[in-house]
Scaffold this motif. Structure first.
Motif, mmCIF file in Angstrom:
data_model
loop_
_atom_site.group_PDB
_atom_site.id
_atom_site.type_symbol
_atom_site.label_atom_id
_atom_site.label_comp_id
_atom_site.label_asym_id
_atom_site.label_seq_id
_atom_site.Cartn_x
_atom_site.Cartn_y
_atom_site.Cartn_z
ATOM 1 N N ALA A 221 -110.277 -3.548 -58.749
ATOM 2 C CA ALA A 221 -110.763 -2.529 -59.695
ATOM 3 C C ALA A 221 -110.154 -2.765 -61.062
ATOM 4 O O ALA A 221 -109.090 -3.358 -61.189
ATOM 5 N N ASN B 227 -111.603 1.693 -66.024
ATOM 6 C CA ASN B 227 -112.871 2.303 -65.641
ATOM 7 C C ASN B 227 -112.621 3.488 -64.692
ATOM 8 O O ASN B 227 -112.249 3.295 -63.530
ATOM 9 N N PRO B 228 -112.835 4.735 -65.177
ATOM 10 C CA PRO B 228 -112.496 5.901 -64.350
ATOM 11 C C PRO B 228 -113.272 5.954 -63.026
ATOM 12 O O PRO B 228 -112.729 6.407 -62.020
ATOM 13 N N GLN B 229 -114.530 5.464 -63.015
ATOM 14 C CA GLN B 229 -115.296 5.480 -61.758
ATOM 15 C C GLN B 229 -114.650 4.537 -60.735
ATOM 16 O O GLN B 229 -114.527 4.863 -59.546
ATOM 17 N N GLN B 230 -114.243 3.356 -61.221
ATOM 18 C CA GLN B 230 -113.599 2.407 -60.295
ATOM 19 C C GLN B 230 -112.258 2.958 -59.806
ATOM 20 O O GLN B 230 -111.886 2.778 -58.646
ATOM 21 N N GLU C 196 -111.515 6.123 -59.391
ATOM 22 C CA GLU C 196 -111.844 7.161 -58.399
ATOM 23 C C GLU C 196 -112.203 6.516 -57.058
ATOM 24 O O GLU C 196 -111.776 6.989 -55.991
ATOM 25 N N HIS C 197 -112.951 5.408 -57.131
ATOM 26 C CA HIS C 197 -113.321 4.685 -55.907
ATOM 27 C C HIS C 197 -112.067 4.173 -55.183
ATOM 28 O O HIS C 197 -111.971 4.261 -53.946
ATOM 29 N N GLN D 143 -110.344 7.160 -53.510
ATOM 30 C CA GLN D 143 -111.132 7.603 -52.336
ATOM 31 C C GLN D 143 -110.944 6.650 -51.165
ATOM 32 O O GLN D 143 -110.787 7.080 -50.016
ATOM 33 N N HIS E 250 -106.014 7.661 -65.811
ATOM 34 C CA HIS E 250 -107.101 7.809 -64.829
ATOM 35 C C HIS E 250 -106.526 7.905 -63.414
ATOM 36 O O HIS E 250 -106.964 8.746 -62.610
ATOM 37 N N SER F 291 -106.665 11.143 -60.726
ATOM 38 C CA SER F 291 -107.306 11.025 -59.421
ATOM 39 C C SER F 291 -106.334 11.294 -58.272
ATOM 40 O O SER F 291 -106.731 11.826 -57.245
#
Ligand SMILES: NC(=O)c1ccc[n+]([C@@H]2O[C@H](COP(=O)([O-])OP(=O)(O)OC[C@H]3O[C@@H](n4cnc5c(N)ncnc54)[C@H](OP(=O)(O)O)[C@@H]3O)[C@@H](O)[C@H]2O)c1
Length: 270
Positions: free
Chosen positions: A64, A68-71, A73-74, A77, A122, A126
Motif C-alpha cells: 500500500a 492514499n487514505p483508501q489504501q 483503510e484497506h 481492514q 491516515h 484508521s
C-alpha cells in the motif's frame, strides 16, 4: 528488556520493506509478534517475509501507499480481518529531501508531507478507533533528530518531522484516558537506503555519513523503549547533546550546525 513483551501482539509496520522498518519487523518477530508488513513494493515485502520465516509469529504482507487514505483503510481492514486487532502501530515509512527551501517546488513539498506527515495521519485515523474500543494500544512514530533540530538543506524534511512530532504530542494527551500510549523515536543518521531514496541527497548530502547507526541497533533501541513505556527517545549521543543545547543554548547550537552541516557533493557509497 523484559523477555518477549510483544509475544502474540499484533504490530503493523509501515515502510517494512527496507532499512529501519525491515529491522523493526525482525526485532518484533524475534519477540513472537504477529507482524503486518506495509510498503509500496510487494516484491521487497515478500523478501522480508522470506527472511523472517524461521522466526516465531505470523507475517502478513499488504502492499500500500501511505499517501492514499483508501489504501490505508484497506490495510487496516485486512489486519482486523486476519489478526482481529492492532496492538502496535509503527508509523515508519518516510523519505528525505535535500535542498534549500527557496529552490524546491511546491509539488515536492506536498509529496514529502503526504508521505512523512499525512501517511502517519491516515494510519492514525484508521487505527485509533479500534484501539479506543479495546482501551489498549501503542503508536510508535518514527521521527528523526530533524524532528527537533532543523538544519540547512533539510528544511522540508525537518518541517514534516516537526509536524509529525506536534501531532504526536497532541495525540498522547488525547489518548491518555483511553490507555493508548504514543512513543516518538528519533534515530540519528542510519545506514539504510534512505539516502538513495531521498531527492538530491547523493548530490548535496549535508551530513557526514562516516558514523552511521545500523538499522538493527535502531530497531533494538526502539523495541526496548516501547517495552519500557518510554514516551520519546533520542538515539545517539550527539543528538542528545543537540536536544539539550536547543533548549539551553540555541545560538551555540546554530553555530555548531552551520559549521557541521554543509553540502558534501559526493557522499561515500554505503
Ligand atoms: N536513515 C536515516 O538516517 C534516518 C534517520 C532518522 C530518521 N529516519 C526515518 O526512518 C524512517 C525509515 O527510513 P529508512 O532509513 O529505513 O529509509 P528507507 O530504507 O528508504 O526505507 C523507507 C521505507 O518506506 C517505504 N515507503 C516510502 N514511501 C512510501 C509510501 N508512499 N507508501 C508506503 N511506503 C513507503 C519504502 O518502501 P517502498 O518504496 O517500497 O514504498 C521503505 O520500506 C523514515 O521515516 C525516516 O524519515 C531515517
Amino acid at each position: 528488556m523484559k523477555p518477549a513483551v510483544f509475544k502474540d501482539k499484533v504490530v503493523l509496520i509501515t515502510g517494512a520493506s527496507s532499512g529501519i522498518g525491515r529491522a523493526l519487523a525482525m526485532a518484533f518477530s524475534v519477540q513472537g509478534a504477529q507482524v503486518a508488513l506495509v510498503a509500496r513494493t510487494e516484491a521487497h515485502l515478500r523478501d522480508v517475509e522470506q527472511q523472517l520465516t524461521a522466526l516465531p509469529g505470523r507475517r502478513l504482507v499488504i502492499p500500500a501507499d501511505v499517501r492514499n487514505p483508501q489504501q490505508v483503510e484497506h490495510v487496516v481492514q485486512t489486519v482486523m480481518e486476519q489478526f482481529k486487532r492492532v496492538d502496535v502501530l509503527v508509523n515508519n515509512a518516510g523519505k528525505g529531501y535535500c535542498g534549500e527551501l527557496a529552490d524546491m517546488t511546491a509539488a515536492d513539498m506536498y509529496d514529502l508531507f503526504e508521505t512523512n506527515f499525512f501517511g502517519p495521519f491516515h494510519f492514525y485515523r484508521s487505527v485509533v478507533p479500534h484501539m479506543i474500543q479495546r482501551r489498549s494500544g501503542l503508536i510508535i512514530q518514527v521521527s528523526s533528530v530533524s524532528g527537533f533540530c532543523a538544519v540547512p538543506l533539510g528544511g522540508a524534511y525537518c518541517a514534516t518531522k516537526f509536524a509529525l512530532e506536534a501531532m504526536s504530542d497532541s495525540a498522547r494527551l488525547e489518548l491518555q484516558s483511553h490507555n493508548i500510549r504514543v512513543l516518538v523515536v528519533r534515530p540519528g543518521v542510519t545506514n539504510t537506503s534512505f539516502f538513495d531514496h531521498a531527492k538530491n541527497f547523493r548530490v548535496r548530502n549535508p551530513f557526514s555519513l562516516s558514523r552511521m547507526m545500523s538499522p538493527d541497533t535502531v530497531a533494538r533501541q526502539v523495541v526496548q523503549a516501547a517495552a519500557s513505556g518510554r514516551r520519546e527517545c533520542v538515539l545517539t549521543a550527539e543528538a542528545k547533546i543537540s536536544y539539550w543545547l536547543k533548549r539551553i543554548a540555541p545560538r551555540l547550537l546554530d553555530h555548531i550546525i552551520i559549521r557541521y552541516v554543509k553540502p558534501r557533493p559526493t557522499a561515500p557509497a554505503r
